[in-house]
Design a protein around this motif. Structure first.
Motif, PDB file in Angstrom:
ATOM      1  N   TRP A 107      28.191 -16.907  55.810  1.00  0.00           N
ATOM      2  CA  TRP A 107      29.197 -16.622  54.792  1.00  0.00           C
ATOM      3  C   TRP A 107      29.466 -15.134  54.751  1.00  0.00           C
ATOM      4  N   LEU A 108      30.745 -14.767  54.752  1.00  0.00           N
ATOM      5  CA  LEU A 108      31.154 -13.376  54.608  1.00  0.00           C
ATOM      6  C   LEU A 108      31.937 -13.215  53.320  1.00  0.00           C
ATOM      7  N   ASP A 109      31.658 -12.158  52.600  1.00  0.00           N
ATOM      8  CA  ASP A 109      32.374 -11.870  51.359  1.00  0.00           C
ATOM      9  C   ASP A 109      33.829 -11.518  51.704  1.00  0.00           C
ATOM     10  N   PRO A 110      34.805 -12.329  51.230  1.00  0.00           N
ATOM     11  CA  PRO A 110      36.210 -12.026  51.559  1.00  0.00           C
ATOM     12  C   PRO A 110      36.695 -10.711  50.963  1.00  0.00           C
TER      13      PRO A 110
ATOM     14  N   GLU B 129      37.470 -16.404  62.997  1.00  0.00           N
ATOM     15  CA  GLU B 129      36.866 -16.730  64.284  1.00  0.00           C
ATOM     16  C   GLU B 129      35.339 -16.805  64.188  1.00  0.00           C
ATOM     17  N   LEU B 130      34.760 -15.920  63.381  1.00  0.00           N
ATOM     18  CA  LEU B 130      33.309 -15.956  63.206  1.00  0.00           C
ATOM     19  C   LEU B 130      32.884 -17.225  62.477  1.00  0.00           C
TER      20      LEU B 130
ATOM     21  N   PRO C 172      22.889  -8.276  51.950  1.00  0.00           N
ATOM     22  CA  PRO C 172      24.022  -9.009  51.377  1.00  0.00           C
ATOM     23  C   PRO C 172      25.256  -8.109  51.330  1.00  0.00           C
ATOM     24  N   ASP C 173      26.428  -8.702  51.557  1.00  0.00           N
ATOM     25  CA  ASP C 173      27.659  -7.897  51.588  1.00  0.00           C
ATOM     26  C   ASP C 173      27.904  -7.180  50.269  1.00  0.00           C
ATOM     27  N   THR C 174      27.595  -7.849  49.171  1.00  0.00           N
ATOM     28  CA  THR C 174      27.831  -7.266  47.855  1.00  0.00           C
ATOM     29  C   THR C 174      26.603  -7.470  46.985  1.00  0.00           C
ATOM     30  N   LEU C 175      26.452  -6.614  45.995  1.00  0.00           N
ATOM     31  CA  LEU C 175      25.403  -6.784  45.001  1.00  0.00           C
ATOM     32  C   LEU C 175      25.783  -7.930  44.071  1.00  0.00           C
TER      33      LEU C 175
END
Length: 345
Positions: free
Chosen positions: A146-149, A137-138, A166-169
């Motif tokens: 962008w979102l890290d799955p 939805e986002l 950032p979601d991840t390094l």
């Protein structure tokens, strides 16, 4: 995000704020000729009434005419050697001035004029829009986000707000700017090349130690890092240095790294090397290489002659048209190139 810049002029106890929508990336090239040219450049900029948010500010400078102090920062082409060369030249072209790097970015300039740096602080989280519950939805509402799955799997429930870190390094690739993280644990030091900026690397907190443990460590890095972080997991102490800025992350350390003691090392990469060498090594910035890049950039910026970009510096400025006599802007141009050539010799 653009190429926005702020310039502050302090004179006779008061200060004025100027704004440019295009000067942030090459701000140092306007400062190189010295105080007269630098302050004159600022005075021609558009007056402004309030500081922009630090996330929007590419570069900024404060010229305190009363105290003869220049406080500034810019991307410096994400090149530590170029930045080193720029600082060496500014030390010569601003004689009698204190030339200082703003290690906290725009916040340092805001403090210098007595304002609250919290007013320019970058948000650490953004609210999820009302009615949006899942990553799908986002994405439909904000397709550029962008979102890290791995962090937010399809169909999962999103939190009320998402961190701006950032979601991840991400491990830096060869040739990219790198924040070199060294971790000491159990008497062993290992190195990990992380994609900068350093404040975002710091923002992941102690959980990042477990992430690094899954990476293949490096014994050395072929290029001078743009930043470095040393984490001593045994003593829970850490230090950070940077050739950019830390975006007000240091005051957040007690919450981000509870129980840890952090030291700011400004741009002193030797502090990290002292703790991690010989287990992990990296080269220092090259003054000579930085001077060549700076000469080409300054010449192109002033003359607009793209055909001679880099060639004049590499050949001892052979082929650069004769500069006008000293005294006007052309003379300041010639003086900068002469100083660069002298430092390079």
């Amino acid at each position: 995000m653009g190429d926005r810049a702020h310039f502050v002029i302090k004179r006779r106890g008061s200060w004025s704020l100027r704004y440019s929508p295009w000067a942030g990336y090459d701000l140092e090239l306007e400062l190189l000729p010295g105080p007269r040219a630098g302050v004159g450049f600022a005075e021609r900029l558009q007056p402004d009434t309030a500081f922009m948010n630090e996330v929007l500010c590419t570069g900024a400078a404060l010229a305190d005419v009363d105290e003869r102090r220049l406080l500034w920062f810019s991307p410096c082409r994400a090149d530590p050697s170029y930045r080193l060369a720029t600082l060496r030249v500014l030390a010569r072209t601003w004689p009698g001035w204190r030339v200082e790097w703003a290690y906290d970015g725009l916040a340092d300039l805001v403090r210098a004029v007595g304002e609250d740096p919290a007013g320019v602080a970058a948000p650490r989280s953004v609210p999820v829009p009302p009615g949006v519950r899942t990553p799908e939805e986002l994405r439909a509402r904000m397709p550029m986000l962008w979102l890290d799955p791995g962090v937010y799997p399809p169909g999962s429930r999103l939190p009320p707000a998402l961190p701006t870190w950032p979601d991840t390094l991400r491990r830096a690739a060869p040739g990219e700017p790198v924040c070199l993280v060294t971790v000491a644990r159990g008497g062993v030091v290992r190195g990990y090349p992380v994609s900068p900026p350093a404040d975002a690397v710091i923002g992941h907190g102690p959980a990042s130690l477990e992430a690094y443990a899954t990476w293949m460590p490096v014994r050395s890095w072929p290029h001078a890092p743009s930043a470095g972080i040393h984490l001593d997991a045994d003593t829970r102490t850490a230090g950070v240095w940077t050739t950019r800025d830390l975006a007000q992350v240091l005051p957040e350390m007690p919450a981000l790294w509870p129980g840890w003691r952090w030291e700011p090392w400004q741009d002193r990469h030797a502090e990290q090397l002292r703790r991690c060498a010989p287990a992990v090594t990296f080269p220092e910035p090259s003054l000579k290489a930085g001077l060549l890049t700076l000469a080409a950039a300054f010449h192109e910026h002033r003359r607009g002659d793209r055909a001679t970009r880099g060639i004049s510096a590499l050949l001892g400025f052979t082929g650069v048209p004769p500069a006008p006599a000293a005294g006007g802007p052309g003379g300041e141009h010639a003086t900068v190139l002469e100083i660069i050539e002298e430092l390079h010799a």
